[in-house]
Motif scaffolding. Structure first.
Motif, PDB file in Angstrom:
ATOM      1  N   VAL A  46     -49.173  27.967  14.615  1.00  0.00           N
ATOM      2  CA  VAL A  46     -49.551  26.583  14.371  1.00  0.00           C
ATOM      3  C   VAL A  46     -48.445  25.673  14.888  1.00  0.00           C
ATOM      4  O   VAL A  46     -47.284  25.812  14.488  1.00  0.00           O
ATOM      5  N   TYR A  47     -48.803  24.770  15.791  1.00  0.00           N
ATOM      6  CA  TYR A  47     -47.881  23.730  16.249  1.00  0.00           C
ATOM      7  C   TYR A  47     -48.033  22.534  15.327  1.00  0.00           C
ATOM      8  O   TYR A  47     -49.136  22.019  15.151  1.00  0.00           O
ATOM      9  N   VAL A  48     -46.935  22.090  14.733  1.00  0.00           N
ATOM     10  CA  VAL A  48     -46.925  20.874  13.940  1.00  0.00           C
ATOM     11  C   VAL A  48     -46.124  19.858  14.748  1.00  0.00           C
ATOM     12  O   VAL A  48     -44.947  20.082  15.036  1.00  0.00           O
ATOM     13  N   ILE A  49     -46.800  18.761  15.131  1.00  0.00           N
ATOM     14  CA  ILE A  49     -46.186  17.756  16.000  1.00  0.00           C
ATOM     15  C   ILE A  49     -46.045  16.452  15.226  1.00  0.00           C
ATOM     16  O   ILE A  49     -47.031  15.791  14.922  1.00  0.00           O
ATOM     17  N   GLY A  50     -44.793  16.114  14.913  1.00  0.00           N
ATOM     18  CA  GLY A  50     -44.504  14.903  14.146  1.00  0.00           C
ATOM     19  C   GLY A  50     -44.457  13.656  15.013  1.00  0.00           C
ATOM     20  O   GLY A  50     -44.435  13.720  16.240  1.00  0.00           O
ATOM     21  N   GLN A  51     -44.406  12.517  14.333  1.00  0.00           N
ATOM     22  CA  GLN A  51     -44.395  11.226  15.031  1.00  0.00           C
ATOM     23  C   GLN A  51     -43.014  10.795  15.493  1.00  0.00           C
ATOM     24  O   GLN A  51     -42.899  10.148  16.525  1.00  0.00           O
ATOM     25  N   SER A  52     -41.969  11.094  14.705  1.00  0.00           N
ATOM     26  CA  SER A  52     -40.635  10.620  15.076  1.00  0.00           C
ATOM     27  C   SER A  52     -39.558  11.405  14.342  1.00  0.00           C
ATOM     28  O   SER A  52     -39.787  11.936  13.258  1.00  0.00           O
ATOM     29  N   LYS A  53     -38.394  11.457  14.963  1.00  0.00           N
ATOM     30  CA  LYS A  53     -37.254  12.144  14.364  1.00  0.00           C
ATOM     31  C   LYS A  53     -36.588  11.245  13.336  1.00  0.00           C
ATOM     32  O   LYS A  53     -36.771  10.036  13.321  1.00  0.00           O
ATOM     33  N   ASP A  54     -35.778  11.859  12.510  1.00  0.00           N
ATOM     34  CA  ASP A  54     -34.969  11.140  11.521  1.00  0.00           C
ATOM     35  C   ASP A  54     -35.809  10.269  10.592  1.00  0.00           C
ATOM     36  O   ASP A  54     -35.422   9.156  10.247  1.00  0.00           O
ATOM     37  N   GLN A  56     -37.820  10.536   6.902  1.00  0.00           N
ATOM     38  CA  GLN A  56     -37.911  11.389   5.717  1.00  0.00           C
ATOM     39  C   GLN A  56     -39.286  12.038   5.577  1.00  0.00           C
ATOM     40  O   GLN A  56     -39.400  13.212   5.254  1.00  0.00           O
ATOM     41  N   PHE A  57     -40.351  11.268   5.834  1.00  0.00           N
ATOM     42  CA  PHE A  57     -41.696  11.820   5.703  1.00  0.00           C
ATOM     43  C   PHE A  57     -41.869  13.044   6.596  1.00  0.00           C
ATOM     44  O   PHE A  57     -42.355  14.087   6.153  1.00  0.00           O
ATOM     45  N   TRP A  58     -41.467  12.941   7.867  1.00  0.00           N
ATOM     46  CA  TRP A  58     -41.667  14.057   8.791  1.00  0.00           C
ATOM     47  C   TRP A  58     -40.709  15.206   8.502  1.00  0.00           C
ATOM     48  O   TRP A  58     -41.042  16.376   8.746  1.00  0.00           O
ATOM     49  N   ASP A  59     -39.538  14.914   7.941  1.00  0.00           N
ATOM     50  CA  ASP A  59     -38.662  15.993   7.477  1.00  0.00           C
ATOM     51  C   ASP A  59     -39.335  16.771   6.349  1.00  0.00           C
ATOM     52  O   ASP A  59     -39.263  18.000   6.300  1.00  0.00           O
ATOM     53  N   ASP A  60     -40.014  16.047   5.451  1.00  0.00           N
ATOM     54  CA  ASP A  60     -40.733  16.699   4.351  1.00  0.00           C
ATOM     55  C   ASP A  60     -41.914  17.514   4.864  1.00  0.00           C
ATOM     56  O   ASP A  60     -42.195  18.605   4.360  1.00  0.00           O
ATOM     57  N   VAL A  61     -42.622  16.984   5.858  1.00  0.00           N
ATOM     58  CA  VAL A  61     -43.743  17.727   6.450  1.00  0.00           C
ATOM     59  C   VAL A  61     -43.216  19.017   7.078  1.00  0.00           C
ATOM     60  O   VAL A  61     -43.799  20.085   6.890  1.00  0.00           O
ATOM     61  N   LYS A  62     -42.096  18.926   7.783  1.00  0.00           N
ATOM     62  CA  LYS A  62     -41.503  20.125   8.393  1.00  0.00           C
ATOM     63  C   LYS A  62     -41.174  21.159   7.328  1.00  0.00           C
ATOM     64  O   LYS A  62     -41.530  22.336   7.456  1.00  0.00           O
ATOM     65  N   GLN A  63     -40.520  20.723   6.259  1.00  0.00           N
ATOM     66  CA  GLN A  63     -40.161  21.656   5.194  1.00  0.00           C
ATOM     67  C   GLN A  63     -41.405  22.265   4.553  1.00  0.00           C
ATOM     68  O   GLN A  63     -41.461  23.468   4.310  1.00  0.00           O
ATOM     69  N   GLY A  64     -42.409  21.444   4.278  1.00  0.00           N
ATOM     70  CA  GLY A  64     -43.648  21.955   3.694  1.00  0.00           C
ATOM     71  C   GLY A  64     -44.346  22.938   4.619  1.00  0.00           C
ATOM     72  O   GLY A  64     -44.867  23.962   4.172  1.00  0.00           O
ATOM     73  N   ALA A  65     -44.349  22.646   5.915  1.00  0.00           N
ATOM     74  CA  ALA A  65     -44.977  23.540   6.884  1.00  0.00           C
ATOM     75  C   ALA A  65     -44.258  24.884   6.937  1.00  0.00           C
ATOM     76  O   ALA A  65     -44.891  25.945   6.962  1.00  0.00           O
ATOM     77  N   LEU A  66     -42.933  24.840   6.927  1.00  0.00           N
ATOM     78  CA  LEU A  66     -42.168  26.085   6.980  1.00  0.00           C
ATOM     79  C   LEU A  66     -42.339  26.899   5.694  1.00  0.00           C
ATOM     80  O   LEU A  66     -42.462  28.128   5.749  1.00  0.00           O
ATOM     81  N   GLU A  67     -42.378  26.224   4.553  1.00  0.00           N
ATOM     82  CA  GLU A  67     -42.605  26.932   3.290  1.00  0.00           C
ATOM     83  C   GLU A  67     -43.996  27.565   3.260  1.00  0.00           C
ATOM     84  O   GLU A  67     -44.153  28.708   2.829  1.00  0.00           O
ATOM     85  N   GLN A  83     -39.447   8.973  18.828  1.00  0.00           N
ATOM     86  CA  GLN A  83     -39.748   7.780  18.038  1.00  0.00           C
ATOM     87  C   GLN A  83     -41.253   7.567  18.007  1.00  0.00           C
ATOM     88  O   GLN A  83     -41.991   8.170  18.766  1.00  0.00           O
ATOM     89  N   ILE A  84     -41.692   6.679  17.143  1.00  0.00           N
ATOM     90  CA  ILE A  84     -43.123   6.505  16.885  1.00  0.00           C
ATOM     91  C   ILE A  84     -43.886   5.928  18.083  1.00  0.00           C
ATOM     92  O   ILE A  84     -45.102   6.015  18.142  1.00  0.00           O
TER      93      ILE A  84
END
Length: 184
Positions: A46-54, A56-67, A83-84
């Motif tokens: 599964v590729y999870v592609i976020g909107q922007s670095k740095d 908090q929301f996308w950091d949380d999505v990354k952590q949730g995806a990895l868990e 960036q967005i």
């Protein structure tokens, strides 16, 4: 939204994706879907592609995806745009997911229209597409997981009023929505 709430949002979203991918990959065969969903997903990417670095929301999505990937035993590749406003990086990441034959893409599109052709190519290649947090006009995606900000704002305003009822007394707070920024 507090960090724990965001993390709670990300994990169920990815768990839903795991179920969707499992149903798709297994051909909907009930006998191949144990309640733990751990059998047969180790080959799922599964590729999870976020909107922007740095962010908090996308950091949380990354952590949730990895868990969730650890819990359900599937592979997650998490990447994000700088960036967005960075649509080109998201386009490149969709193409990368197609090249590696990913099973699914979870994406927060940075533009509702700009990625439609790329997402169509992904679906054509047999990849499930789910949008998260932001949606697209592409009608070939499997689902959208997100919030309705206007409803969330209304709930927050009602709760604030109840909490501060004694303080507000006869005062009112009026909130409106503009389609464009008002000129001075």
């Amino acid at each position: 939204m507090k960090k724990k709430c965001r993390a709670r949002f990300a994990k169920p979203a990815l768990c839903s994706l795991a179920l969707t991918v499992c149903l798709t990959v297994s051909g909907c065969g009930v006998s191949s879907l144990p309640f733990g969903l751990s059998t047969g997903l180790d080959d799922v990417t599964v590729y999870v592609i976020g909107q922007s670095k740095d962010t908090q929301f996308w950091d949380d999505v990354k952590q949730g995806a990895l868990e969730a990937s650890e819990e359900f035993n599937y592979n997650v590749i998490y990447k994000t745009a700088e960036q967005i406003t960075d649509v080109e990086t998201q386009r490149d990441l969709i193409q990368e997911a197609i090249q590696v034959k990913a099973d699914a893409i979870v994406i927060g599109p940075n533009d509702p229209n700009a990625l439609n052709e790329d997402l169509a190519a992904a679906v054509q290649a047999g990849i499930e597409v789910i949008t998260i947090d932001a949606d697209t006009t592409f009608n070939g995606r499997r689902s959208y997981i997100g919030t309705i900000n206007a409803s969330s704002g209304a709930i927050a305003a009602r709760n604030a009023f109840t909490f501060f009822e004694d303080v507000f007394e006869d005062k009112a707070l009026i909130v409106t929505e503009y389609d464009q920024t008002p000129s001075a």
